[in-house]
Design a protein around this motif. Sequence first.
Motif, PDB file in Angstrom:
ATOM      1  N   ARG A  60       0.992  -0.852  -0.181  1.00 37.89           N
ATOM      2  CA  ARG A  60      -0.277   0.287  -0.151  1.00 37.89           C
ATOM      3  C   ARG A  60       0.326   0.732   0.453  1.00 37.89           C
ATOM      4  O   ARG A  60       0.492   2.806  -0.424  1.00 37.89           O
ATOM      5  N   SER A  63       2.333   1.487  -3.236  1.00 35.85           N
ATOM      6  CA  SER A  63       0.927   2.416  -4.257  1.00 35.85           C
ATOM      7  C   SER A  63       1.102   3.782  -4.276  1.00 35.85           C
ATOM      8  O   SER A  63       0.246   4.728  -4.837  1.00 35.85           O
ATOM      9  N   ALA A  64       1.571   4.186  -2.611  1.00 41.56           N
ATOM     10  CA  ALA A  64       1.051   5.503  -2.760  1.00 41.56           C
ATOM     11  C   ALA A  64       2.218   6.361  -2.659  1.00 41.56           C
ATOM     12  O   ALA A  64       1.633   7.744  -2.956  1.00 41.56           O
ATOM     13  N   ASN A  65       3.321   5.842  -2.951  1.00 37.48           N
ATOM     14  CA  ASN A  65       4.576   6.353  -3.224  1.00 37.48           C
ATOM     15  C   ASN A  65       4.331   6.748  -4.762  1.00 37.48           C
ATOM     16  O   ASN A  65       5.014   8.022  -5.228  1.00 37.48           O
ATOM     17  N   LYS A  66       3.951   5.642  -6.121  1.00 37.01           N
ATOM     18  CA  LYS A  66       3.771   5.629  -6.609  1.00 37.01           C
ATOM     19  C   LYS A  66       2.615   6.697  -7.534  1.00 37.01           C
ATOM     20  O   LYS A  66       2.895   7.816  -8.140  1.00 37.01           O
ATOM     21  N   SER A  67       1.075   6.835  -6.231  1.00 36.33           N
ATOM     22  CA  SER A  67       0.614   7.963  -7.025  1.00 36.33           C
ATOM     23  C   SER A  67       1.317   9.801  -7.056  1.00 36.33           C
ATOM     24  O   SER A  67       1.157  10.532  -7.487  1.00 36.33           O
ATOM     25  N   HIS A  68       1.861   9.696  -5.417  1.00 35.37           N
ATOM     26  CA  HIS A  68       2.764  10.966  -5.307  1.00 35.37           C
ATOM     27  C   HIS A  68       3.778  11.537  -6.236  1.00 35.37           C
ATOM     28  O   HIS A  68       3.821  12.964  -6.813  1.00 35.37           O
ATOM     29  N   GLN A  70       3.134  10.588  -9.630  1.00 32.93           N
ATOM     30  CA  GLN A  70       3.162  10.882 -11.460  1.00 32.93           C
ATOM     31  C   GLN A  70       2.354  12.530 -10.650  1.00 32.93           C
ATOM     32  O   GLN A  70       2.528  13.182 -11.749  1.00 32.93           O
ATOM     33  N   LYS A  71       1.808  12.836  -8.820  1.00 37.06           N
ATOM     34  CA  LYS A  71       1.796  13.608  -9.351  1.00 37.06           C
ATOM     35  C   LYS A  71       2.802  15.022  -9.120  1.00 37.06           C
ATOM     36  O   LYS A  71       2.075  15.985  -9.895  1.00 37.06           O
ATOM     37  N   LYS A  99      10.870   9.430  -5.360  1.00 40.38           N
ATOM     38  CA  LYS A  99      11.177   8.431  -6.310  1.00 40.38           C
ATOM     39  C   LYS A  99      12.376   7.943  -5.673  1.00 40.38           C
ATOM     40  O   LYS A  99      12.442   6.468  -5.588  1.00 40.38           O
TER      41      LYS A  99
END
Length: 253
Positions: A60, A63-68, A70-71, A99
Amino acid sequence: MIFHKFWSVLMAQINKVANLFWEADPIAQMQYEYDRAVEQLKEGRTGLEQYRGLVERVTRQVSANKSHVQKLEAETKAYLKAGDRTTAAKFALELQKAKEELAANEQQLNMHETAYGNSLKKIQHANEKLIELQQKIQKYDAELKMSSAEAEIAKLSETFDMNVTTDFGQIETVIQQKIDQNRGKVRVAADLSEKGIAEIKAEENMRGQLAEQALQNFEVELGLKSPETTPMSQTAKDLGPATTDKVTEKQTN
């Protein structure tokens, strides 16, 4: 030195007692080891479930890191297009940190997934071994009981010797004697029940002949038959000589 010898003797005695328990009921000992392994497997499964919870949390987080990331990438691109390099640089620096955090979390996730997969395989393998062990216990239990029964049967085949010289042979002789005595009583009773049957049949035959003679005499009286045509019954024949002797005596007088 003395303590070491004493300890060795004590452990030897304990091992001796343990061997006695093992030999007394090996199936029960195997079942005990199986139950203990099952409990250990349950504890391992509980630990695996808890570890899977950790993996899910890391997943989880990734997943939150990837969303951050991308933002931040989108915001950095937007400020660059707008010509605001100062703000874009700030988002670019934050993007770089995000990253790095994402890479670290992905590395941890891969490590945890690998560890979880290995532990899962071990527990699955242990579960298969427990199933095989349970089947072996059932097989050995059945074979042990069967071999014990065969041994008892072999022992009984030697014990139940019906030779006349053995106790069982003597008992069998007594039983046969009692059977012969009972059959003898039945035969005597049957023979006694036929006593007097011949006399009873002879008396019934005589009564039948007398009744037939009386009926023939009555027919003669009624004129239904003449004395000449009336057959002489066996009773009249039997009484005939005595009547003739009486007539002869009267004529002589």
